[in-house]
Design an enzyme around this catalytic site. Structure first.
Site, PDB file in Angstrom:
ATOM      1  N   LEU A 172      67.018   3.505  82.977  1.00 14.63           N
ATOM      2  CA  LEU A 172      68.329   3.541  84.019  1.00 14.63           C
ATOM      3  C   LEU A 172      67.115   4.545  85.213  1.00 14.63           C
ATOM      4  O   LEU A 172      66.752   5.384  84.850  1.00 14.63           O
ATOM      5  CB  LEU A 172      69.529   5.159  83.501  1.00 14.63           C
ATOM      6  CG  LEU A 172      70.034   5.821  84.489  1.00 14.63           C
ATOM      7  CD1 LEU A 172      70.696   4.981  85.445  1.00 14.63           C
ATOM      8  CD2 LEU A 172      70.260   6.682  83.928  1.00 14.63           C
ATOM      9  N   GLU A 173      67.116   4.040  86.216  1.00 14.52           N
ATOM     10  CA  GLU A 173      66.852   4.734  87.800  1.00 14.52           C
ATOM     11  C   GLU A 173      67.753   5.910  88.293  1.00 14.52           C
ATOM     12  O   GLU A 173      68.977   5.032  88.833  1.00 14.52           O
ATOM     13  CB  GLU A 173      66.171   3.544  88.480  1.00 14.52           C
ATOM     14  CG  GLU A 173      65.685   4.146  89.873  1.00 14.52           C
ATOM     15  CD  GLU A 173      65.253   2.668  90.979  1.00 14.52           C
ATOM     16  OE1 GLU A 173      66.097   1.903  90.880  1.00 14.52           O
ATOM     17  OE2 GLU A 173      64.220   3.092  91.598  1.00 14.52           O
ATOM     18  N   ILE A 174      67.302   7.176  88.309  1.00 12.66           N
ATOM     19  CA  ILE A 174      68.409   8.014  89.156  1.00 12.66           C
ATOM     20  C   ILE A 174      67.328   8.359  90.163  1.00 12.66           C
ATOM     21  O   ILE A 174      65.811   8.532  90.157  1.00 12.66           O
ATOM     22  CB  ILE A 174      68.449   9.389  88.075  1.00 12.66           C
ATOM     23  CG1 ILE A 174      68.988   9.438  86.565  1.00 12.66           C
ATOM     24  CG2 ILE A 174      68.853  10.418  89.131  1.00 12.66           C
ATOM     25  CD1 ILE A 174      69.592  10.109  85.442  1.00 12.66           C
ATOM     26  N   THR A 181      63.111   0.378  92.800  1.00 11.52           N
ATOM     27  CA  THR A 181      62.765  -1.163  91.904  1.00 11.52           C
ATOM     28  C   THR A 181      63.096  -1.851  91.849  1.00 11.52           C
ATOM     29  O   THR A 181      62.568  -2.903  92.648  1.00 11.52           O
ATOM     30  CB  THR A 181      63.802  -0.778  90.082  1.00 11.52           C
ATOM     31  OG1 THR A 181      65.021  -0.483  91.030  1.00 11.52           O
ATOM     32  CG2 THR A 181      63.226   0.399  89.418  1.00 11.52           C
TER      33      THR A 181
END
Lengths: 474, 747
Positions: free
Chosen positions: B493-495, B531
């Site tokens: 998960l990219e926050i 990403t």
């Protein structure tokens, strides 16, 4: 015709006799009222203003037999009918005086899914008396009784017959789902070709049947397995369990020999002898019990066939009325049915802890403490389950951590506890046990002169029940 | 009584002898059974550290020297962990292969003594029994495990580029048979208790207990100990036998395995399977095969020697360092570095029941958080609902969930078309179509119904969060949560935080992500964040390669040959050609020619023709109903032909194409660090590997620069720069590292 006439004359005689008797007892109650008032000083009655007094007039049961024995060729409604007829005989109740019939059952015979109605018709109740069947696992007949209490309390009925039946000699064994699906499609298939192709789709595996198990649907765990884990969780040893099982059998034998089990009626089984005694009571020695291997958790478990209740056939029935109606009909009630509760908890790890949860709740409702109770009748599913419940009730930590209570309720003293045997020895026809417990409390209160009794039981699904019973002034 | 007194006097003696008390291993003698309890007070899990080993040896020697002890039980006092494995730091601290080899030999020696113990030892396992822990357990004479969900057995060393180095490669094949041993050691998979019993890995199972007079965890360990003590007594009194009667199948299997040609064939098959799957990029599986083979074919002494030597060699490989680095990185990214949020998210709302939205809902409800799944159409909602149900139902088929648990979980999901109950939501995650104006509309609609504390998270893969937040009345509550598809399988998960996002909002988003079981990186805002920004140039290069005449299949084999789990052409199909086109265009506008290379028109044309990738059945490939063999989409090939470019021969060798793809990825990653989008290289590596499939054996772009050498990479890029221009211009930070070889991203 002759037989019916004979019966009718018999019941007539009974009614006459009973009426005569009730006059006597009315007279006696007058004479003992002084004594009663003296007793009421120490122990108050649980009557509540604005709430109808509801009474247990009487209760009977067929002998509880190990499944596969004398009852083997019957059907469930046959047993239920025997209990209902027995109740009619014992009470001399006019058949049309019954407003409603509620009956419990657990493993359903699909042909008689409303077994209450089938049994009532067969037992000769008026066909104008409605009947319905309830199910709540091992507390099904408790549910039947409290349903009756509800109907009377709400003013809808005055006289209700409640009871329960379980018949483990024959249980429905089904075809597999795939087979059933094929067979149902076969019904709808119109052409021979369609039928043949359906028949051709049947594989050997489809023929393997589905057997019912005493297992939780939600967790797929058998009850014995859960009981073994419960015993282990509370550190109940094998020795403690065997000792309790032996106690149950010994006390049951004593009660049977001493003629205490007066709720048992004789039952002439068609094609067989008259049955008048429970046949599962077998006091053994501790050595014999110690030899048995664990039945569920192998090889290190502690629950064995001997310290578990066995598969039983049997039925029970009670007559519940409003006090007014009972007295008006000339009955001398045996007990008041007072407060009751149902509880439920985690069906996996607390499956059989119903009594622990239900007991403090019902006592609080009645404003009683454990010390006020003279007679305890707990359903003995497994010796390990009873011991675990006793330990849980004795534990402040358990009460605080899992029940949200400040202190423990305390464990019942053993000298007041199941002193006429229990489900381990007398047998446990699932849906019939509840009425046995209530009737036994009433009889024990009468015999022992106590005022309050407590019934508690656990049931599959992680549910439980407790009821306070008050002796009817003698 | 005698034994008790003896114990007491012995205790006094040891107390006198050793000045420092033992902290990790303790024991008491109950009824002639020595109960050895392990508990590392400094950690949540037990590991076979030097300290633990030393105390264990001390204790075992005392027990073996005590004539009153007839058997022993080995048990952990930690709920949920028996022994989680060897101490990785202990291995990492070694400078040479020889050092690691001698570590392995010490372990082998201890477990050899355990195996030859004069008294039976019962391993009582509750919780994770992994790596060295499992090797310890299988050296014992008897094993009892709890059926707890936390009990897992396995040899995960291969996932760290290592092998079971304390006798595991020698004992396991004898215990569970050659095929099962290969399976365990080459995949490193966790084995559940039921399976372990069937395999013969454990002898008895004990059910976990529920509430009693103590907490279930505590009492379960006690109960396990009681049962184990009983078995230990039984073993000592020869009432319990270790040998199990072998069934016919087992006998036949043993017979077949006894034939040397059969075994030879197995080694060959396993070897070729490993080569096919690992492309020869991972040395550990091959070494494991070698160890097992040597042990079986040449005997114990040779087997143990090979095991310890190979263990030493593997510990020094860059692959193992990369994998261990990822392991540590993953541990770091499974923590909340932003503190505890002010309030827990108890109700989550997801907007859009598409692939992403439904996936997010699934991983939320299965952790027990009530979730609203809102869509605008009934068809969309039904599809999303079915996706969640199927995801959970598949777990019941694998028996990791019961049907009742599935139903209970599903009851937490509320599918709806309106904003009912949004006033009780603590967080809203929108996963609607990637279009700024639609996102703005959603922000306004949602903010009109949610309570003031509610967080608005947007699941976008490229739109800058601050642009979306521009429509918000409370930008401090707006954050980006970029999930990866399929959400229930992809760990990352990219926050994304903007400069207005409050710390509590970030803490809350991380907490939700962690609850959902995600590995989390927190990055700064910008087009494509981290990403997507790394992936876009690589895909642009892939398109260029396709235009230059490298076929999709060839392109895939080049990328998988470099270690990517999915080839570049297949990846584009999976992501969706339309999404790729969208992203390429957006980022192209934002970053200019650096993001050039392949022609965006290729992608646009493909979208126009309906070749949107796997979801539309056609992309670079044609996706048939069930055929395994993927066919190249001739329609796509025609488009590529119409955009044909000539490949410059100087930079078009296979290796060149691989490095063109990878260097653009890596350069962009380093640039993200340079620009501060990325807070540190660890999160950069984790994001690239777990989100984009960057080769795990390389450990991520930053570790790759360290191990490959920044200077060498820069040299290659300069060569590509000559042919293609600024897409290959190394960024300043990369140049700095190239200039000074002492500069490294990872120490």
């Amino acid at each position: 015709m002759q037989i019916i006439e004979h019966f009718m004359s018999l019941s007539l005689i009974r009614t006459v006799l009973l009426t005569a008797f009730s006059f006597c007892s009315a007279a006696r109650s007058l004479s003992t009222s002084v004594h009663l008032q003296a007793q009421a000083k120490s122990k108050k009655t649980l009557a509540k203003p604005g709430v109808k007094n509801i009474v247990l007039v009487d209760g009977v049961r067929t002998p509880f037999l190990q499944s596969g024995t004398t009852y083997a060729d019957l059907m469930p409604h046959d047993l239920a009918r025997a209990a209902l007829q027995g109740l009619l005989n014992r009470t001399g109740l006019p058949k049309d005086a019954v407003d409603y019939i509620v009956y419990g059952t657990v493993i359903q015979e699909v042909k008689t899914s409303n077994v209450a109605r089938e049994a009532a018709l067969g037992a000769g109740f008026s066909d104008k008396t409605p009947a319905h069947t309830v199910t709540m696992a091992c507390i099904s007949s408790n549910q039947a009784m409290t349903t009756a209490v509800g109907l009377i309390a709400a003013g809808q009925c005055d006289a209700v017959v409640a009871g329960g039946v379980e018949f483990m000699s024959d249980v429905p064994i089904r075809h597999s789902r795939k087979m059933r699906k094929t067979m149902l499609s076969l019904n709808k298939a119109k052409t021979l070709g369609a039928r043949l192709s359906l028949l051709g789709s049947i594989r050997l595996a489809h023929l393997s049947p589905e057997l019912p198990a005493v297992a939780e649907f939600s967790t797929a765990e058998t009850m014995g397995h859960s009981a073994d884990r419960l015993a282990a969780a509370f550190g109940v040893s094998r020795l403690e369990q065997d000792e309790f099982a032996l106690r149950s059998h010994t006390l049951a034998k004593k009660a049977q020999d001493g003629g205490m089990l007066s709720d048992v009626i004789s039952f002439k089984v068609p094609g067989r002898d008259i049955v008048s005694k429970d046949n599962g009571i077998r006091p053994a020695t501790m050595e014999q019990l110690a030899k048995l291997k664990p039945a569920f958790i192998k090889p290190h478990g502690t629950v064995t066939a001997a310290n578990s209740s066995f598969l039983t056939d049997g039925a029970s029935a009670v007559l519940i009325m409003s006090e007014e109606k009972a007295l008006a009909m000339g009955y001398k009630p045996k007990a008041y049915l007072r407060d009751f509760v149902y509880v439920s908890q985690d069906p996996k790890d607390q499956l059989l802890l119903g009594p622990t949860y239900a007991t403090p709740k019902v006592l609080e409702k009645s404003g009683l403490t454990l010390n006020d109770i003279d007679v305890f009748e707990f359903h003995e599913a497994f010796a390990g389950q009873i011991m675990a419940n006793l330990k849980a009730m004795e534990s402040d930590w358990f009460a605080q951590t899992y029940m949200g209570r400040k202190t423990k309720v305390g464990a019942p003293p053993m000298e007041k506890f199941n002193t006429w045997g229990g489900s381990l020895s007398l047998g446990h026809p699932f849906a019939a046990t509840g009425c046995r417990l209530v009737t036994t409390v009433a009889h024990r209160l009468q015999k022992e002169g106590g005022q309050y009794g407590l019934v508690a039981a656990c049931a599959a699904g992680g549910q439980g029940h407790a009821m306070v019973i008050e002796a009817y002034p003698q | 009584m005698a034994s008790v007194r003896l114990l007491l006097t012995r205790r006094c003696c040891t107390a006198l002898k050793t000045t420092t008390a033992r902290t990790h291993v303790s024991y008491e003698v109950k009824d002639n059974v020595a109960v050895v309890r392990i508990n590392d007070p400094t950690s949540k899990v037990n590991t076979l550290s030097r300290h633990m080993q030393a105390e264990m040896v001390e204790v075992m020697n005392e027990i073996w020297g005590n004539a009153a002890v007839k058997s022993a039980v080995l048990i952990s006092r930690k709920p949920g962990c028996f022994i989680a494995g060897a101490d990785i730091n202990m291995i990492q601290a070694c400078k040479t292969a020889e050092e690691v080899t001698s570590l392995s030999q010490e372990g082998q020696k201890i477990f050899d003594q355990v195996e030859k113990s004069p008294i039976p030892i019962v391993a009582a396992i509750n919780g994770s029994c992994l790596g060295g822990g499992l090797e310890f357990a299988i050296a014992c004479q008897y094993r009892i495990a709890t059926k707890s969900k936390k009990t897992i057995l396995g040899t995960p060393e291969v996932m760290l580029g290592l092998l079971p180095g304390a006798g595991g490669t020698q004992r396991l094949p004898k215990m569970v048979g050659l095929p099962a041993a290969f399976d365990m050691m080459l995949t490193g998979k966790n084995i559940r208790p039921d399976k372990a019993k069937k395999m013969g890995l454990v002898h008895q199972l004990v059910d976990p207990l529920g509430p009693g007079l103590k907490s279930p965890e505590e009492r379960t360990i006690e109960y396990l100990e009681e049962v184990a003590v009983d078995f230990a007594k039984g073993l000592a009194g020869r009432k319990v036998t270790v040998e199990k009667k072998k069934g016919l199948v087992q006998k036949i299997q043993d017979f077949v395995m006894g034939l040397p040609p059969v075994r030879k064939q197995i080694y060959k098959t396993v070897h070729s399977k490993v080569m096919k799957q690992s492309k020869g990029l991972y040395p550990a599986p091959l070494k494991i095969i070698e160890c097992i083979q040597t042990g079986i074919e040449k005997g114990n002494a040779a087997g143990y020697l090979t095991e310890s030597q190979n263990f030493g060699k593997l510990a020094m490989t860059s692959e193992s360092r990369a994998l261990i680095g990822l392991y540590h990185g993953q541990v770091t990214c499974k923590k909340n570095h932003f503190g505890k949020p002010e309030r827990d998210v108890k109700k989550l709302a997801v907007l859009g029941a598409g692939l992403m939205g439904a996936g997010i809902a699934q991983v939320t409800i299965d952790k027990g958080v009530a979730t609203i799944l809102k869509d605008t159409t009934e068809e969309g909602l039904a599809r999303g609902h079915q996706q969640v149900y199927k995801g959970l139902n598949d777990k019941t088929k694998k028996k990791s969930l019961t049907t009742f648990e599935r139903d209970g979980i599903m009851s937490l999901l509320s599918g709806q078309l309106d904003y009912r109950d949004f006033e009780n939501a603590d967080m809203v995650i929108e996963a609607v179509f990637e279009d700024l104006s639609i996102k703005h509309k959603v922000v306004k609609e949602v903010e009109a119904v949610i309570p003031p504390h509610c967080i608005f998270a947007t699941n976008t893969s490229a739109l800058p969060i601050k642009d979306i937040a521009a429509a918000s009345k409370r930008p401090e509550k707006v954050i980006g949560m970029h999930y990866f598809s399929p959400v229930d399988k992809m760990q990352l998960l990219e926050i994304i935080t903007t400069n207005k996002t409050s710390k509590d909002t970030t803490a809350s988003a991380v907490a939700v992500g962690l609850k959902q079981g995600k590995v989390i990186i927190v990055v700064g805002d910008g087009p494509g964040f981290y990403t997507t920004r790394c992936l876009a140039p690589m895909l642009a290069e892939a398109v260029r390669a396709l235009q230059e005449g490298v076929g999709p299949k060839k392109l895939d084999s080049l990328t998988t040959g470099f270690g990517f789990p999915v080839g570049a052409a297949t990846l584009a199909d999976e992501v969706g050609i339309d999404v790729a086109a969208h992203v390429a265009e957006d980022l192209g506008k934002a970053f200019g020619t650096r993001f050039g290379g392949g022609n965006v028109e290729v992608l646009k044309m493909m979208v126009q023709k309906g070749f949107k990738g796997r979801k539309s059945g056609k992309g670079c490939y044609v996706y048939g109903a069930k055929s395994k063999e993927k066919k190249v989409n001739s329609g796509a090939e025609d488009i590529l032909k119409s955009f044909k470019l000539t490949a410059p021969p100087a930079v078009s060798a296979d290796e060149d194409i691989q490095y063109r793809l990878v260097s653009r990825f890596v350069n962009e990653a380093v640039l993200c660090l340079q620009e501060g989008i990325l807070p540190d290289p660890v999160q950069g590596d984790i994001g690239a590997v777990f989100g984009l499939g960057f080769p795990p054996c390389l450990g991520g772009p930053f570790r790759f620069v360290d191990s490959h050498g920044a200077d060498k990479l820069v040299q290659k890029m300069k060569r590509f720069e000559e042919a293609y221009g600024n897409q290959f211009t190394p960024c300043q930070l990369l140049l700095d590292h190239a200039k000074d070889s002492s500069k490294r991203f990872h120490k």
